[in-house]
Design a protein around this motif. Structure first.
Motif, mmCIF file in Angstrom:
data_model
loop_
_atom_site.group_PDB
_atom_site.id
_atom_site.type_symbol
_atom_site.label_atom_id
_atom_site.label_comp_id
_atom_site.label_asym_id
_atom_site.label_seq_id
_atom_site.Cartn_x
_atom_site.Cartn_y
_atom_site.Cartn_z
ATOM 1 N N ILE A 9 2.579 5.778 1.087
ATOM 2 C CA ILE A 9 2.031 4.530 0.518
ATOM 3 C C ILE A 9 3.190 3.600 0.167
ATOM 4 O O ILE A 9 4.093 3.991 -0.565
ATOM 5 N N LEU A 10 3.116 2.393 0.737
ATOM 6 C CA LEU A 10 4.117 1.378 0.427
ATOM 7 C C LEU A 10 3.409 0.174 -0.200
ATOM 8 O O LEU A 10 2.479 -0.378 0.392
ATOM 9 N N VAL A 11 3.806 -0.228 -1.417
ATOM 10 C CA VAL A 11 3.200 -1.361 -2.137
ATOM 11 C C VAL A 11 4.190 -2.524 -2.131
ATOM 12 O O VAL A 11 5.357 -2.334 -2.487
ATOM 13 N N SER A 12 3.682 -3.729 -1.755
ATOM 14 C CA SER A 12 4.527 -4.930 -1.806
ATOM 15 C C SER A 12 3.747 -6.069 -2.467
ATOM 16 O O SER A 12 2.516 -6.113 -2.424
ATOM 17 N N LYS A 19 -0.630 -12.030 -4.616
ATOM 18 C CA LYS A 19 -1.217 -11.047 -3.709
ATOM 19 C C LYS A 19 -0.369 -9.775 -3.710
ATOM 20 O O LYS A 19 0.859 -9.841 -3.805
ATOM 21 N N ALA A 20 -1.087 -8.632 -3.616
ATOM 22 C CA ALA A 20 -0.420 -7.329 -3.498
ATOM 23 C C ALA A 20 -0.940 -6.643 -2.235
ATOM 24 O O ALA A 20 -2.138 -6.757 -1.908
ATOM 25 N N TYR A 21 -0.027 -5.947 -1.538
ATOM 26 C CA TYR A 21 -0.372 -5.334 -0.252
ATOM 27 C C TYR A 21 -0.017 -3.849 -0.284
ATOM 28 O O TYR A 21 0.910 -3.418 -0.986
ATOM 29 N N ILE A 22 -0.764 -3.075 0.491
ATOM 30 C CA ILE A 22 -0.460 -1.658 0.693
ATOM 31 C C ILE A 22 -0.310 -1.419 2.190
ATOM 32 O O ILE A 22 -1.132 -1.898 2.996
ATOM 33 N N THR A 23 0.735 -0.663 2.537
ATOM 34 C CA THR A 23 0.931 -0.228 3.921
ATOM 35 C C THR A 23 0.961 1.306 3.920
ATOM 36 O O THR A 23 1.699 1.910 3.130
ATOM 37 N N ASN A 66 0.597 1.778 9.279
ATOM 38 C CA ASN A 66 1.653 0.840 9.701
ATOM 39 C C ASN A 66 1.171 -0.632 9.740
ATOM 40 O O ASN A 66 1.673 -1.426 10.532
ATOM 41 N N GLN A 67 0.218 -0.942 8.905
ATOM 42 C CA GLN A 67 -0.294 -2.327 8.859
ATOM 43 C C GLN A 67 -0.491 -2.733 7.394
ATOM 44 O O GLN A 67 -1.085 -2.001 6.616
ATOM 45 N N GLN A 68 -0.016 -3.929 7.043
ATOM 46 C CA GLN A 68 -0.091 -4.414 5.659
ATOM 47 C C GLN A 68 -1.499 -4.911 5.357
ATOM 48 O O GLN A 68 -2.055 -5.743 6.076
ATOM 49 N N ILE A 69 -2.093 -4.394 4.296
ATOM 50 C CA ILE A 69 -3.456 -4.763 3.901
ATOM 51 C C ILE A 69 -3.420 -5.323 2.481
ATOM 52 O O ILE A 69 -2.835 -4.704 1.577
#
Length: 463
Positions: A9-12, A19-23, A66-69
């Motif tokens: 889990i990658l959080v940006s 906005k916050a994203y998870i990859t 492998n896709q930012q959501i």
């Protein structure tokens, strides 16, 4: 950024924190990521606001790697709106001529003046809107900027309403808009040069001051006074108050002056002039003059030659007529409007008597048809209309007769007018005082013409 379960889990977070994203990445253990795992990852990065739990649930059930959501979204601050001044008149008057119905362009109607009446609303305030604060995904408040209230552009001769939200005209006049900072109303409209194609016709509720000339064919109308510094050509000037021509008017047979007060001009030539009160000039030549009180020719010339003058009380001039016996028609002692009303009433009387006669003839003919049983519905309607017309005209006829009697009595009672020639009155002059008429057949000097019973006498100048 956060990593869990061998970088699963990658959080940006976006730079503005809205906005916050998870990859998601597959780890070596190839374990499935749950919704709770993603919430923990967000919590580690202090993402607490705007979390889209439905997206997290869907992401957990059907992971995409492998896709930012986007899984959390804040609310941007909404700044308020400044208040505005809403204008209730045209702030951008354009020099655009009027297009006539047949397609021709009338360059004399430019509509450059905006007249307003006393009490007319000129502008109102539209309130400022407050801003709405926002919130980042990390729970930080984003402060909004509130709108600033507008200020009424108060100038001269305007007033503010009791609630402070509107500006209205304190007097009638011309409204002027200056760079959105001042709205003023001026009781005088000044034309800095000539009235010509650059200005078009002038129509104004207040007074008009013209620093130049008024060219032929143009019209100036004012509710107050009109003052012209230059020359008036074959134009039309109408004023509710006085007309002052500092030079004069060369009307070329088509110039017209109409004043509700006095008219003062250096000279008047080939014009139609009407004043409710007095007319004063140095020379009046070949013009049609009407005034309710006094016509006075003063100054070096004091000349009255040609045309006709209908004056209520007295005509004073140095020279009346000319040594060439120029026809000059003078009437005094009766307000010209009374004589005109009398003539109109007499004309109306003749017209109504003719119409009543025609209605009588139609009624007689239709009555005969009715007696013979040959009256169709159309003719019955004509009969009804004819009877109504006769009743109306007969009633109006009696009113007009009473009006004529009153005006006739005025004409008989008046007639104490005078004509004073301080130098010469020449042959060719026709004098009417009341109902008495006199033709001047020899030179008269330093005298006053006045009425004595049924005759016009020549008396002393101070008579």
């Amino acid at each position: 950024m956060a990593e869990q379960d061998d970088l699963k889990i990658l959080v940006s977070v976006s730079p503005d924190e809205l906005k916050a994203y998870i990859t998601l990445y597959k780890g070596d253990a190839n374990n499935n990521v749950t919704k709770e795992d993603m919430l923990r990852a967000l919590a580690i990065q202090r993402i607490i606001y705007g979390i889209k739990e439905d997206v997290l649930k869907q992401y957990a059930e059907k992971p995409v790697y492998n896709q930012q959501i986007c899984v959390a979204e804040g609310v941007a601050a909404q700044n308020g709106k400044n208040g505005e001044v809403k204008y209730h008149f045209n702030t951008t008057v354009a020099n655009i001529p009027t297009i006539l119905d047949d397609g021709r362009i009338n360059y004399r109607e430019l509509n450059l003046i905006q007249s307003v009446k006393e009490g007319q609303i000129l502008c109102t305030l539209e309130p400022a809107l407050m801003g709405t604060n926002g919130m980042t995904v990390k729970g930080r408040t984003l402060n909004a900027v509130n709108g600033k209230p507008a200020v009424l552009p108060r100038g001269k001769n305007v007033a503010v309403s009791k609630d402070g939200q509107a500006l209205y005209a304190a007097t009638e006049g011309e409204v002027e808009y200056l760079d959105a900072t001042k709205v003023s109303v001026y009781t005088n409209h000044e034309v800095p040069a000539d009235v010509d194609n650059s200005t078009g016709n002038i129509s104004f509720v207040g007074s008009v001051i013209i620093k130049g000339n008024v060219l032929s064919g143009f019209t100036v109308e004012a509710g107050g006074n009109v003052e012209v510094y230059g020359v008036v050509e074959g134009a039309t000037i109408k004023a509710g108050g006085n007309i002052i021509l500092r030079r004069g008017m060369q009307g070329m047979g088509k110039g017209t002056l109409v004043a509700g007060g006095d008219i003062v001009a250096r000279y008047i030539e080939y014009c139609n002039v009407e004043a409710k009160n007095n007319i004063q000039s140095e020379a009046v030549l070949h013009s049609n003059i009407k005034c309710g009180n006094k016509l006075e020719l003063t100054g070096r010339k004091g000349l009255l030659v040609g045309g006709s003058c209908k004056v209520g009380k007295i005509i004073i001039a140095k020279v009346i007529g000319s040594h060439m016996a120029t026809p000059t028609d003078l009437e005094v002692g009766i307000d010209p409007t009374v004589r005109e009303d009398y003539k109109k009433a007499k004309d109306e009387l003749v017209s109504m008597e003719s119409d009543i006669k025609k209605a009588d003839q139609a009624i007689t003919l239709l009555k005969k048809l009715e007696a013979a049983g040959a009256l169709t519905p159309d003719k019955q309607e004509i009969l009804t209309k004819s009877v109504r017309t006769k009743i109306f005209l007969s009633s109006r006829l009696e009113e007009v007769k009473r009006e004529i009697d009153v005006l006739d009595e005025k004409l008989k009672q008046d007639g104490d007018g005078k004509i004073r020639g301080t130098s010469f009155i020449y042959p060719g002059v026709k004098v009417t005082i009341g109902t008495c008429v006199m033709y001047v057949k020899e030179n008269l000097q330093y005298c006053t013409l006045y009425r004595d019973g049924a005759d016009i006498r020549v008396g002393a100048i101070d008579k």
